[in-house]
Design a protein around this motif. Structure first.
Motif, PDB file in Angstrom:
ATOM      1  N   VAL A 163       0.841  -1.201   0.000  1.00  0.00           N
ATOM      2  CA  VAL A 163       0.000   0.000   0.000  1.00  0.00           C
ATOM      3  C   VAL A 163       0.876   1.251   0.000  1.00  0.00           C
ATOM      4  CG1 VAL A 163      -1.730   1.294   1.301  1.00  0.00           C
ATOM      5  CG2 VAL A 163      -1.887  -1.196   1.138  1.00  0.00           C
ATOM      6  N   ILE A 164       1.897   1.251   0.867  1.00  0.00           N
ATOM      7  CA  ILE A 164       2.811   2.401   0.903  1.00  0.00           C
ATOM      8  C   ILE A 164       3.539   2.542  -0.426  1.00  0.00           C
ATOM      9  CG2 ILE A 164       4.783   3.416   2.110  1.00  0.00           C
ATOM     10  CD1 ILE A 164       4.028   1.744   4.550  1.00  0.00           C
ATOM     11  N   ALA A 165       3.956   1.418  -1.007  1.00  0.00           N
ATOM     12  CA  ALA A 165       4.682   1.452  -2.277  1.00  0.00           C
ATOM     13  C   ALA A 165       3.802   2.014  -3.394  1.00  0.00           C
ATOM     14  CB  ALA A 165       5.179   0.057  -2.638  1.00  0.00           C
ATOM     15  N   LEU A 166       2.535   1.633  -3.437  1.00  0.00           N
ATOM     16  CA  LEU A 166       1.639   2.147  -4.480  1.00  0.00           C
ATOM     17  C   LEU A 166       1.477   3.656  -4.378  1.00  0.00           C
ATOM     18  CD1 LEU A 166      -1.115  -0.632  -4.483  1.00  0.00           C
ATOM     19  CD2 LEU A 166       0.470  -0.093  -6.346  1.00  0.00           C
ATOM     20  N   VAL A 167       1.354   4.162  -3.148  1.00  0.00           N
ATOM     21  CA  VAL A 167       1.241   5.607  -2.958  1.00  0.00           C
ATOM     22  C   VAL A 167       2.521   6.307  -3.396  1.00  0.00           C
ATOM     23  CG1 VAL A 167       0.951   7.437  -1.252  1.00  0.00           C
ATOM     24  CG2 VAL A 167      -0.435   5.363  -1.097  1.00  0.00           C
ATOM     25  N   LEU A 168       3.672   5.758  -3.009  1.00  0.00           N
ATOM     26  CA  LEU A 168       4.954   6.370  -3.364  1.00  0.00           C
ATOM     27  C   LEU A 168       5.227   6.283  -4.859  1.00  0.00           C
ATOM     28  CD1 LEU A 168       7.144   5.109  -0.382  1.00  0.00           C
ATOM     29  CD2 LEU A 168       6.256   7.417  -0.762  1.00  0.00           C
ATOM     30  N   ILE A 169       4.819   5.188  -5.495  1.00  0.00           N
ATOM     31  CA  ILE A 169       4.994   5.080  -6.944  1.00  0.00           C
ATOM     32  C   ILE A 169       4.163   6.129  -7.657  1.00  0.00           C
ATOM     33  CG2 ILE A 169       4.476   3.601  -8.936  1.00  0.00           C
ATOM     34  CD1 ILE A 169       5.351   1.222  -7.225  1.00  0.00           C
ATOM     35  N   PHE A 170       2.955   6.393  -7.145  1.00  0.00           N
ATOM     36  CA  PHE A 170       2.116   7.449  -7.723  1.00  0.00           C
ATOM     37  C   PHE A 170       2.780   8.809  -7.577  1.00  0.00           C
ATOM     38  CE2 PHE A 170      -1.185  10.704  -7.176  1.00  0.00           C
ATOM     39  CZ  PHE A 170      -1.846  10.585  -8.393  1.00  0.00           C
ATOM     40  N   ALA A 184      10.776  -8.497  -3.611  1.00  0.00           N
ATOM     41  CA  ALA A 184      10.422  -9.236  -4.827  1.00  0.00           C
ATOM     42  C   ALA A 184       8.946  -9.065  -5.155  1.00  0.00           C
ATOM     43  CB  ALA A 184      10.761 -10.713  -4.664  1.00  0.00           C
ATOM     44  N   ILE A 185       8.094  -9.085  -4.134  1.00  0.00           N
ATOM     45  CA  ILE A 185       6.653  -8.917  -4.358  1.00  0.00           C
ATOM     46  C   ILE A 185       6.347  -7.515  -4.854  1.00  0.00           C
ATOM     47  CG2 ILE A 185       4.421  -8.832  -3.178  1.00  0.00           C
ATOM     48  CD1 ILE A 185       5.473 -11.053  -1.339  1.00  0.00           C
ATOM     49  N   LEU A 186       7.013  -6.507  -4.301  1.00  0.00           N
ATOM     50  CA  LEU A 186       6.743  -5.125  -4.709  1.00  0.00           C
ATOM     51  C   LEU A 186       7.128  -4.874  -6.159  1.00  0.00           C
ATOM     52  CD1 LEU A 186       7.754  -3.014  -1.574  1.00  0.00           C
ATOM     53  CD2 LEU A 186       5.509  -3.805  -2.292  1.00  0.00           C
ATOM     54  N   GLY A 187       8.007  -5.706  -6.706  1.00  0.00           N
ATOM     55  CA  GLY A 187       8.332  -5.566  -8.115  1.00  0.00           C
ATOM     56  C   GLY A 187       7.124  -5.743  -9.017  1.00  0.00           C
ATOM     57  N   PHE A 188       6.108  -6.460  -8.541  1.00  0.00           N
ATOM     58  CA  PHE A 188       4.896  -6.672  -9.329  1.00  0.00           C
ATOM     59  C   PHE A 188       4.108  -5.386  -9.532  1.00  0.00           C
ATOM     60  CE2 PHE A 188       5.751 -11.072  -8.789  1.00  0.00           C
ATOM     61  CZ  PHE A 188       5.029 -11.737  -9.749  1.00  0.00           C
ATOM     62  N   VAL A 189       4.309  -4.399  -8.668  1.00  0.00           N
ATOM     63  CA  VAL A 189       3.583  -3.134  -8.820  1.00  0.00           C
ATOM     64  C   VAL A 189       4.481  -2.046  -9.396  1.00  0.00           C
ATOM     65  CG1 VAL A 189       1.950  -3.678  -6.998  1.00  0.00           C
ATOM     66  CG2 VAL A 189       4.065  -2.481  -6.413  1.00  0.00           C
ATOM     67  N   GLY A 190       5.604  -2.434  -9.977  1.00  0.00           N
ATOM     68  CA  GLY A 190       6.471  -1.474 -10.654  1.00  0.00           C
ATOM     69  C   GLY A 190       7.551  -0.884  -9.796  1.00  0.00           C
ATOM     70  N   ALA A 191       7.904  -1.580  -8.701  1.00  0.00           N
ATOM     71  CA  ALA A 191       8.911  -1.040  -7.789  1.00  0.00           C
ATOM     72  C   ALA A 191      10.312  -1.551  -8.079  1.00  0.00           C
ATOM     73  CB  ALA A 191       8.539  -1.369  -6.338  1.00  0.00           C
ATOM     74  N   GLY A 192      10.535  -2.108  -9.252  1.00  0.00           N
ATOM     75  CA  GLY A 192      11.872  -2.525  -9.647  1.00  0.00           C
ATOM     76  C   GLY A 192      12.263  -3.871  -9.074  1.00  0.00           C
ATOM     77  N   GLY A 193      13.481  -4.278  -9.371  1.00  0.00           N
ATOM     78  CA  GLY A 193      13.988  -5.548  -8.881  1.00  0.00           C
ATOM     79  C   GLY A 193      13.522  -6.720  -9.720  1.00  0.00           C
ATOM     80  N   ILE A 194      13.798  -7.911  -9.228  1.00  0.00           N
ATOM     81  CA  ILE A 194      13.508  -9.108  -9.996  1.00  0.00           C
ATOM     82  C   ILE A 194      12.001  -9.383 -10.075  1.00  0.00           C
ATOM     83  CG2 ILE A 194      13.566 -10.801  -8.111  1.00  0.00           C
ATOM     84  CD1 ILE A 194      15.334 -12.523 -10.003  1.00  0.00           C
ATOM     85  N   GLY A 195      11.250  -8.842  -9.137  1.00  0.00           N
ATOM     86  CA  GLY A 195       9.800  -9.007  -9.200  1.00  0.00           C
ATOM     87  C   GLY A 195       9.192  -8.347 -10.422  1.00  0.00           C
TER      88      GLY A 195
END
Length: 294
Positions: A144-151, A230-241
């Motif tokens: 949730v925090i990652a989605l807000v920060l990506i926005f 790795a999981i956060l990579g699925f929402v566009g946060a980089g890394g191998i995910g």
């Protein structure tokens, strides 16, 4: 004789009251179990009705993706070493995200833990508000925090690092504060008697006692953060995910690359788990275990 009769009557009354309480407790437990099962069943059917596809219709396809992935991986086995080399830099990025967020979370969590531990806190009235801050950081999922920060910041590893670090502060701050409560107050009192300030008392009197536990929990959190990054990579946060999402979204023809990414993740998590387990054992017990189980 009269006293014995009175005592016998009191014993019977106590026994009857006890049995009544037992029956009442069993009835309440049964009612709670029925309510729980009703909520579980109704929640499942509500979620199933709102889902894009029915659960019972789709469960028969549960093995389709693994079968396709392993089929392509076996068919293109000679290409697998090249895929492992190709996605290794993304794996390093994921590990770097986890390491940086764990370091930030551990340092800030340590500071917060000393501020919220009763008996050590320099400002006692701030203990409860700061504990609620830790609860909030721990309660909000990283995604949730990652989605807000990506926005706000755009995609990349920085939002993932900040999101995982914030969650780590809440988790490690709570764990560290529980460790602090077991520290002896005698060194702190001794330092206080010679005029040491609060930072000196914490640095010289508390932290040396509990440092092995701090490092043990930080290493455990590092393992968790690798999975989270790795999981956060699925929402566009980089890394191998992020690479894993792309290969899975592409579908047939890219499943062998997805298999290579799964292999990298699996090996990394196993290696980190075993190494951190050895280090935690050495820190807490003084010696490393001689047996490593995979």
């Amino acid at each position: 004789m009269a006293d014995e009769a009175v005592n016998g009557g009191q014993a019977v009354a106590v026994g009857t009251a006890y049995l009544a309480q037992i029956k009442k407790k069993r009835l309440m437990n049964f009612i709670m179990l029925v309510v729980f099962l009703a909520l579980l069943v109704s929640g499942f059917y509500t979620a199933d009705s709102r889902n894009a596809g029915g659960f019972w219709d789709g469960i028969t396809n549960i093995f389709d993706f693994p079968a396709a992935m392993f089929g392509e991986a076996i068919e293109r086995a000679p290409l697998m070493p090249g895929y492992l080399v190709k996605y290794f830099p993304s794996l390093i990025e994921t590990i770097n995200i986890a390491a940086a967020s764990t370091l930030i979370g551990a340092l800030l969590g340590l500071g917060m833990s000393l501020l919220v531990t009763r008996g050590f806190a320099p400002v006692p009235w701030l203990v409860n508000p700061l504990r609620r801050v830790l609860d909030i950081l721990r309660a909000i999922p990283e995604i949730v925090i990652a989605l807000v920060l990506i926005f706000m910041l755009g995609g990349g590893p920085v939002p993932a690092m900040i999101a995982i670090a914030l969650h780590s502060i809440g988790a490690l701050g709570k764990l560290f504060s529980e460790v602090n409560e077991n520290a002896s107050l005698k060194p702190v009192e001794g330092l206080s008697s010679v005029g040491a300030g609060w930072i000196q008392r914490m640095w010289l009197g508390v932290i040396p006692q509990v440092a092995p536990n701090y490092l043990s929990y930080a290493l455990l959190r590092f393992e968790i953060n690798i999975r989270a990054s790795a999981i956060l990579g699925f929402v566009g946060a980089g890394g191998i995910g992020y690479d894993l999402r792309n290969t899975m979204s592409w579908g047939v023809g890219k499943y062998d690359e997805a298999a290579a990414i799964f292999i990298l993740l699996f090996l990394t998590i196993v290696v980190v788990d075993q190494l951190s387990g050895l280090l935690r054992n050495r820190l807490t017990h003084g010696t490393a275990t001689s047996q490593v189980t995979l």
